[in-house]
Design a protein around this motif. Structure first.
Motif, mmCIF file in Angstrom:
data_model
loop_
_atom_site.group_PDB
_atom_site.id
_atom_site.type_symbol
_atom_site.label_atom_id
_atom_site.label_comp_id
_atom_site.label_asym_id
_atom_site.label_seq_id
_atom_site.Cartn_x
_atom_site.Cartn_y
_atom_site.Cartn_z
ATOM 1 N N SER A 79 -4.171 -0.740 -0.045
ATOM 2 C CA SER A 79 -3.353 -0.009 -1.023
ATOM 3 C C SER A 79 -2.386 -0.963 -1.713
ATOM 4 C CB SER A 79 -2.598 1.122 -0.339
ATOM 5 O OG SER A 79 -1.814 0.628 0.730
ATOM 6 N N HIS A 80 -2.314 -0.846 -3.042
ATOM 7 C CA HIS A 80 -1.502 -1.773 -3.825
ATOM 8 C C HIS A 80 -0.458 -1.080 -4.670
ATOM 9 C CE1 HIS A 80 -0.559 -4.836 -6.945
ATOM 10 N NE2 HIS A 80 -0.769 -5.681 -5.957
ATOM 11 N N GLY A 81 -0.690 0.178 -5.026
ATOM 12 C CA GLY A 81 0.262 0.871 -5.880
ATOM 13 C C GLY A 81 0.077 2.367 -5.784
ATOM 14 N N ILE A 82 1.109 3.110 -6.176
ATOM 15 C CA ILE A 82 1.066 4.561 -6.191
ATOM 16 C C ILE A 82 1.883 5.043 -7.384
ATOM 17 C CG2 ILE A 82 3.014 4.671 -4.579
ATOM 18 C CD1 ILE A 82 1.782 7.251 -3.460
ATOM 19 N N ARG A 83 1.341 6.007 -8.122
ATOM 20 C CA ARG A 83 2.019 6.576 -9.285
ATOM 21 C C ARG A 83 1.854 8.087 -9.286
ATOM 22 N NH1 ARG A 83 5.168 2.538 -11.495
ATOM 23 N NH2 ARG A 83 3.947 0.860 -12.422
ATOM 24 N N LEU A 84 2.793 8.766 -9.925
ATOM 25 C CA LEU A 84 2.663 10.185 -10.222
ATOM 26 C C LEU A 84 2.486 10.356 -11.721
ATOM 27 C CD1 LEU A 84 5.537 11.712 -8.045
ATOM 28 C CD2 LEU A 84 3.121 11.532 -7.474
ATOM 29 N N ASP A 85 1.565 11.246 -12.130
ATOM 30 C CA ASP A 85 1.455 11.548 -13.555
ATOM 31 C C ASP A 85 2.324 12.748 -13.899
ATOM 32 O OD1 ASP A 85 0.012 13.885 -12.905
ATOM 33 O OD2 ASP A 85 -1.949 12.949 -13.264
ATOM 34 N N ASP A 86 2.345 13.149 -15.157
ATOM 35 C CA ASP A 86 3.227 14.227 -15.597
ATOM 36 C C ASP A 86 2.843 15.584 -15.027
ATOM 37 O OD1 ASP A 86 4.778 12.485 -17.048
ATOM 38 O OD2 ASP A 86 3.773 12.880 -18.958
ATOM 39 N N ASP A 87 1.620 15.702 -14.511
ATOM 40 C CA ASP A 87 1.178 16.948 -13.894
ATOM 41 C C ASP A 87 1.426 16.971 -12.392
ATOM 42 O OD1 ASP A 87 0.209 17.957 -16.350
ATOM 43 O OD2 ASP A 87 -1.663 16.842 -16.107
ATOM 44 N N GLY A 88 2.029 15.913 -11.859
ATOM 45 C CA GLY A 88 2.316 15.849 -10.438
ATOM 46 C C GLY A 88 1.191 15.330 -9.581
ATOM 47 N N ASN A 89 0.112 14.874 -10.194
ATOM 48 C CA ASN A 89 -0.973 14.284 -9.418
ATOM 49 C C ASN A 89 -0.577 12.895 -8.925
ATOM 50 O OD1 ASN A 89 -2.987 16.411 -9.902
ATOM 51 N ND2 ASN A 89 -2.870 15.714 -12.029
ATOM 52 N N VAL A 90 -1.149 12.491 -7.800
ATOM 53 C CA VAL A 90 -0.858 11.214 -7.170
ATOM 54 C C VAL A 90 -2.020 10.262 -7.443
ATOM 55 C CG1 VAL A 90 -0.321 10.042 -5.005
ATOM 56 C CG2 VAL A 90 0.422 12.409 -5.362
ATOM 57 N N TRP A 91 -1.700 9.074 -7.947
ATOM 58 C CA TRP A 91 -2.711 8.061 -8.258
ATOM 59 C C TRP A 91 -2.515 6.883 -7.317
ATOM 60 C CZ3 TRP A 91 -6.314 8.313 -12.417
ATOM 61 C CH2 TRP A 91 -6.213 9.478 -13.187
ATOM 62 N N LEU A 92 -3.590 6.494 -6.642
ATOM 63 C CA LEU A 92 -3.564 5.434 -5.642
ATOM 64 C C LEU A 92 -4.417 4.271 -6.121
ATOM 65 C CD1 LEU A 92 -4.282 7.768 -2.604
ATOM 66 C CD2 LEU A 92 -2.039 7.080 -3.469
ATOM 67 N N VAL A 93 -3.918 3.064 -5.961
ATOM 68 C CA VAL A 93 -4.641 1.863 -6.379
ATOM 69 C C VAL A 93 -5.125 1.127 -5.130
ATOM 70 C CG1 VAL A 93 -4.533 -0.283 -7.677
ATOM 71 C CG2 VAL A 93 -3.218 1.695 -8.448
ATOM 72 N N ASP A 94 -6.441 1.020 -4.991
ATOM 73 C CA ASP A 94 -7.069 0.316 -3.864
ATOM 74 C C ASP A 94 -7.558 -1.031 -4.381
ATOM 75 O OD1 ASP A 94 -8.566 -0.603 -1.763
ATOM 76 O OD2 ASP A 94 -9.844 1.163 -1.584
ATOM 77 N N VAL A 95 -6.747 -2.065 -4.165
ATOM 78 C CA VAL A 95 -7.007 -3.364 -4.799
ATOM 79 C C VAL A 95 -8.273 -4.019 -4.261
ATOM 80 C CG1 VAL A 95 -5.422 -4.558 -3.218
ATOM 81 C CG2 VAL A 95 -5.960 -5.589 -5.414
ATOM 82 N N LYS A 96 -8.524 -3.934 -2.967
ATOM 83 C CA LYS A 96 -9.708 -4.574 -2.398
ATOM 84 C C LYS A 96 -10.943 -3.679 -2.480
ATOM 85 C CE LYS A 96 -7.855 -8.502 -1.205
ATOM 86 N NZ LYS A 96 -8.256 -9.780 -1.851
ATOM 87 N N GLY A 97 -10.741 -2.373 -2.616
ATOM 88 C CA GLY A 97 -11.862 -1.460 -2.825
ATOM 89 C C GLY A 97 -12.263 -1.338 -4.278
ATOM 90 N N HIS A 98 -11.447 -1.916 -5.190
ATOM 91 C CA HIS A 98 -11.749 -1.981 -6.622
ATOM 92 C C HIS A 98 -11.814 -0.596 -7.268
ATOM 93 C CE1 HIS A 98 -12.666 -6.132 -5.647
ATOM 94 N NE2 HIS A 98 -13.637 -5.743 -4.844
#
Length: 218
Positions: A2-21
């Motif tokens: 895991s490399h990053g986490i963000r929320l969008d304006d709708d409240g969804n959670v976005w996860l960045v898997d750097v090694k899983g691409h």
């Protein structure tokens, strides 16, 4: 990885898997809604429409389009519509305007200009939503993480090389500095990413201190 986490304006959670691409969109309860990138974990090249190579972060414009910084191996920003369909990408490895050497983070300001942390070139580059180069900020250390503060109309930057947080006005000028190297509370060792909450408090994730610290900006 895991490399990053963000929320969008709708409240969804976005996860960045750097090694899983991949970049993964989830509900707040963790149900997967979308996966961008190759689900098999196979990296793509710099011109791929549907595969990343060590992506680092994600940002969203007001229309819900998705922008991925891609990343440690590839050297570009790739844009998708809100349904995850490829629209365009820009950037390649290099030192010229519009080129990158480790695209590490990105964020929008209130006018929907896109700021990209060009980490190893030690600069922030600025683009419109179609990838047209608008300008760059230099002389501020090595930008690892970016957070735009709408209430203050300024940018907070993780300078990982100098172990500090830098506050910039929207001309790219340094108007404040926070912290320095150390292990004690309030000090930093490899500040990697940062985020602001709705009250303006600042959260900083450190690699070598294995912690997240909260700072007041008021």
């Amino acid at each position: 990885s895991s490399h990053g986490i963000r929320l969008d304006d709708d409240g969804n959670v976005w996860l960045v898997d750097v090694k899983g691409h991949v970049v993964i969109k989830c509900t707040p309860k963790g149900r997967v809604l979308m996966v961008l990138g190759n689900r098999q974990g196979t990296p793509g090249n710099n011109d791929s429409h549907d595969a990343f190579n060590e992506p680092t972060s994600v940002a969203f414009d007001k229309q819900g389009n998705i922008y991925v910084s891609d990343g440690y191996v590839n050297a570009r920003v790739i844009k998708f519509n809100r349904d995850g369909e490829y629209l365009c990408h820009w950037g390649k490895k290099g030192t010229g305007d519009g080129e990158f050497n480790l695209v590490h983070d990105l964020c929008f300001d209130s006018q929907e200009r896109l700021y990209v942390a060009d980490r190893n070139n030690q600069r922030i580059q600025i683009f419109d939503k179609e990838g047209h180069f608008l300008g760059k900020w230099t002389g501020l250390g090595a930008p690892w993480g970016l957070a735009y503060a709408a209430k203050e109309n300024c940018m907070y930057v993780c300078d990982g090389v100098n172990n500090r947080i830098v506050k910039l006005n929207m001309e790219g000028q340094v108007i404040g500095r926070l912290s320095g190297y150390g292990k004690a509370p309030g000090k930093l060792d490899y500040p990697h990413h940062l985020a602001l909450d709705s009250t303006g408090d600042l959260y900083v994730a450190e690699i070598k201190n294995w912690r997240v610290q909260k700072f007041s900006t008021r």
